[in-house]
Design an enzyme around this catalytic site. Structure first.
Site, mmCIF file in Angstrom:
data_model
loop_
_atom_site.group_PDB
_atom_site.id
_atom_site.type_symbol
_atom_site.label_atom_id
_atom_site.label_comp_id
_atom_site.label_asym_id
_atom_site.label_seq_id
_atom_site.Cartn_x
_atom_site.Cartn_y
_atom_site.Cartn_z
ATOM 1 N N ASP A 169 -18.582 -6.754 18.844
ATOM 2 C CA ASP A 169 -17.164 -6.701 19.243
ATOM 3 C C ASP A 169 -16.365 -5.793 18.310
ATOM 4 O OD1 ASP A 169 -15.048 -7.327 21.036
ATOM 5 O OD2 ASP A 169 -14.270 -8.815 19.646
ATOM 6 N N TYR A 172 -0.774 -4.409 23.214
ATOM 7 C CA TYR A 172 -0.914 -4.279 21.764
ATOM 8 C C TYR A 172 -1.217 -2.831 21.451
ATOM 9 C CZ TYR A 172 -5.965 -4.182 22.710
ATOM 10 O OH TYR A 172 -7.215 -3.854 23.185
ATOM 11 N N CYS A 207 -19.020 -3.550 22.185
ATOM 12 C CA CYS A 207 -18.200 -2.925 21.152
ATOM 13 C C CYS A 207 -17.196 -2.012 21.845
ATOM 14 C CB CYS A 207 -19.055 -2.158 20.149
ATOM 15 S SG CYS A 207 -20.223 -1.004 20.904
ATOM 16 N N HIS A 208 -16.246 -1.474 21.091
ATOM 17 C CA HIS A 208 -15.154 -0.692 21.659
ATOM 18 C C HIS A 208 -14.884 0.548 20.815
ATOM 19 C CE1 HIS A 208 -14.122 -4.432 23.830
ATOM 20 N NE2 HIS A 208 -14.196 -5.035 22.655
ATOM 21 N N ARG A 247 -15.208 -4.069 33.959
ATOM 22 C CA ARG A 247 -14.736 -5.290 33.318
ATOM 23 C C ARG A 247 -13.498 -5.809 34.036
ATOM 24 N NH1 ARG A 247 -12.456 -6.216 27.119
ATOM 25 N NH2 ARG A 247 -13.611 -8.123 26.689
#
Length: 310
Positions: free
Chosen positions: A263, A55, A38-39, A130
């Site tokens: 996510d 973005y 998740c973020h 990552r």
């Protein structure tokens, strides 16, 4: 939950905000379950987005993430650095620090990161870095730089998370196989789910995992991969049916090397924003026994992110 705001930044046109009224899942996750992907985004007024971003998202704060965790019945989170923040990990670290010990993190770092900076990230709860190979999201980083980063973080006991698309695996697999730590693949390597689950493309990914015992896989993001979408079948909460065979094959073939995550807040989706409660009900469709569910949601993420508890 409250609707997200944009802070001082203008969102990318047609950006879909996260779903702020998730349903109650029919599936009750096991005790101590981990949302392992998740973020957080910003909030932009506190943690500005990177000038190099491709973005601009909505705000998605740690408070909103942890409210979702509690609503869905999870105990812990793994917060993965979002590409919109580049290598500025402050928003992710802030989420870890204020989690009450209930979160670990995956950072993005550059080659010039110092040992002290890595040490501070470790104390905050970071346990991986990552590497993003999706060209529409990030600029290319030379493999020699990634090799150097991977060697340094392996000394801390960290692992590498890789995000790529299926067509790029033939060019990347030897590099991944040579990394000196566990390698966790995001979202099953983004397969084309309109192709056969036993077809050449997905067979290549399965062979890659079989040949490399250090490779793990997140069976996450059916909403990102699906063509059939979230439509229920016969009134049941049975969504993303075209993704299920791919995820189930990975779970059943490599039960000790799979992870699952929401996510949230689902960056860069174009067609629909998923109901996170419905995503939880995807889990028993791909991990069909209580034993597989416990491995996927409790045993495996605990072993990777909280090894001191094993």
């Amino acid at each position: 939950m409250t609707k997200p705001t944009t802070g001082p930044f203008e969102k990318t046109p047609d950006w879909l905000d996260w779903y702020d009224d998730p349903s109650n899942p029919a599936f009750k996750v096991p005790r101590s379950s981990v949302d392992a992907h998740c973020h957080v985004f910003g909030p932009g007024a506190q943690f500005p987005f990177s000038s190099e971003r491709k973005y601009t998202p909505c705000d998605a704060s740690k408070e909103e993430l942890y409210a979702l965790r509690d609503h869905l019945g999870f105990a812990r989170n793994v917060v993965v650095q979002a590409t919109c923040h580049g290598a500025d990990n402050r928003a992710m670290v802030d989420a870890l620090v204020h989690s009450g010990g209930k979160a670990r993190g995956v950072a993005t770092v550059r080659r010039e990161v110092s040992d002290d900076q890595l040490g501070h990230l470790h104390v905050a709860g970071v346990r991986g870095v990552r590497f993003n190979f999706v060209k529409r999201l990030v600029d290319f980083t030379p493999k020699e730089a990634l090799d150097e980063i991977a060697s340094r973080i392996a000394e801390l006991g960290w692992h590498v998370v890789v995000y790529f698309e299926a067509q790029d695996l033939p060019q990347l697999r030897d590099f991944f196989a040579g990394l000196p730590s566990a390698v966790v693949v995001d979202h099953m390597g983004c397969p084309d789910v309109t192709t056969p689950v036993d077809g050449a493309e997905f067979d290549l990914f399965v062979k890659f995992m079989r040949d490399n015992a250090n490779v793990w896989c997140k069976v996450s993001c059916p909403e990102r991969l699906s063509v059939t979408g979230p439509k229920a079948l016969n009134g049941e909460r049975n969504a993303y049916r075209d993704v299920q065979p791919f995820a189930r094959r990975i779970v059943e073939t490599f039960p000790d090397r799979v992870l699952w995550g929401t996510d949230w807040p689902h960056p860069n989706l174009k067609d629909h924003m998923p109901d996170d409660g419905l995503l939880v009900d995807f889990i028993p469709r791909i991990a069909v026994t209580a034993e597989l569910q416990h491995k996927l949601l409790v045993d495996n993420p605990t072993r990777l992110y909280w090894p001191e508890e094993r």
